[in-house]
Design a protein around this motif. Structure first.
Motif, PDB file in Angstrom:
ATOM      1  N   ALA A   1      67.984  52.706 -27.966  1.00  0.00           N
ATOM      2  CA  ALA A   1      68.150  52.126 -29.303  1.00  0.00           C
ATOM      3  C   ALA A   1      67.158  52.798 -30.248  1.00  0.00           C
ATOM      4  O   ALA A   1      65.994  52.991 -29.899  1.00  0.00           O
ATOM      5  N   THR A   2      67.621  53.147 -31.448  1.00  0.00           N
ATOM      6  CA  THR A   2      66.741  53.814 -32.405  1.00  0.00           C
ATOM      7  C   THR A   2      67.224  53.603 -33.832  1.00  0.00           C
ATOM      8  O   THR A   2      68.396  53.341 -34.066  1.00  0.00           O
ATOM      9  N   ASN A   3      66.279  53.734 -34.746  1.00  0.00           N
ATOM     10  CA  ASN A   3      66.607  53.778 -36.172  1.00  0.00           C
ATOM     11  C   ASN A   3      66.256  55.144 -36.749  1.00  0.00           C
ATOM     12  O   ASN A   3      66.261  55.345 -37.943  1.00  0.00           O
TER      13      ASN A   3
ATOM     14  N   ASP B   1      66.183  44.104 -41.491  1.00  0.00           N
ATOM     15  CA  ASP B   1      67.218  45.110 -41.719  1.00  0.00           C
ATOM     16  C   ASP B   1      67.483  45.903 -40.450  1.00  0.00           C
ATOM     17  O   ASP B   1      66.648  46.693 -40.016  1.00  0.00           O
ATOM     18  N   TRP B   2      68.645  45.679 -39.881  1.00  0.00           N
ATOM     19  CA  TRP B   2      69.052  46.409 -38.679  1.00  0.00           C
ATOM     20  C   TRP B   2      70.100  47.471 -39.013  1.00  0.00           C
ATOM     21  O   TRP B   2      70.671  48.079 -38.128  1.00  0.00           O
ATOM     22  N   GLY B   3      70.348  47.699 -40.280  1.00  0.00           N
ATOM     23  CA  GLY B   3      71.410  48.596 -40.708  1.00  0.00           C
ATOM     24  C   GLY B   3      71.272  50.039 -40.255  1.00  0.00           C
ATOM     25  O   GLY B   3      72.267  50.734 -40.105  1.00  0.00           O
ATOM     26  N   GLU B   4      70.068  50.496 -40.024  1.00  0.00           N
ATOM     27  CA  GLU B   4      69.851  51.887 -39.592  1.00  0.00           C
ATOM     28  C   GLU B   4      69.798  52.038 -38.081  1.00  0.00           C
ATOM     29  O   GLU B   4      69.747  53.156 -37.573  1.00  0.00           O
ATOM     30  N   TRP B   5      69.790  50.943 -37.359  1.00  0.00           N
ATOM     31  CA  TRP B   5      69.661  50.994 -35.903  1.00  0.00           C
ATOM     32  C   TRP B   5      71.018  51.237 -35.238  1.00  0.00           C
ATOM     33  O   TRP B   5      72.043  50.768 -35.692  1.00  0.00           O
TER      34      TRP B   5
END
Length: 73
Positions: free
Chosen positions: A8-10, A49-53
């Motif tokens: 998992a990464t952003n 904000d999890w939008g970039e993950w």
């Protein structure tokens, strides 16, 4: 049955899956990626904000076989 790793990464922070998980049917990769996303969101509670993950799924040769966003996907 094959073993896959679910990272998992952003793009800046990473949660690496060193052990991986045995998956019998490739169509179950998406479901497991969703489970990993939920586990990471619980572990890193307090983020807004999890939008970039996303979860990046790799086979044991390191080949990326799936990318699934945490939200909206």
């Amino acid at each position: 049955m094959a073993r896959y790793r679910f990272h998992a990464t952003n793009g800046y922070e990473c949660v690496f899956d060193a052990k991986g998980k045995e998956i019998r049917l490739p169509e179950r990769l998406t479901r497991r990626a969703g489970e990993v996303a939920r586990e990471v969101m619980r572990a890193l509670d307090g983020r807004e904000d999890w939008g970039e993950w996303h979860v990046s799924v790799h086979d044991l040769t390191g080949r990326r076989v799936l990318v699934r966003p945490f939200v909206g996907g």
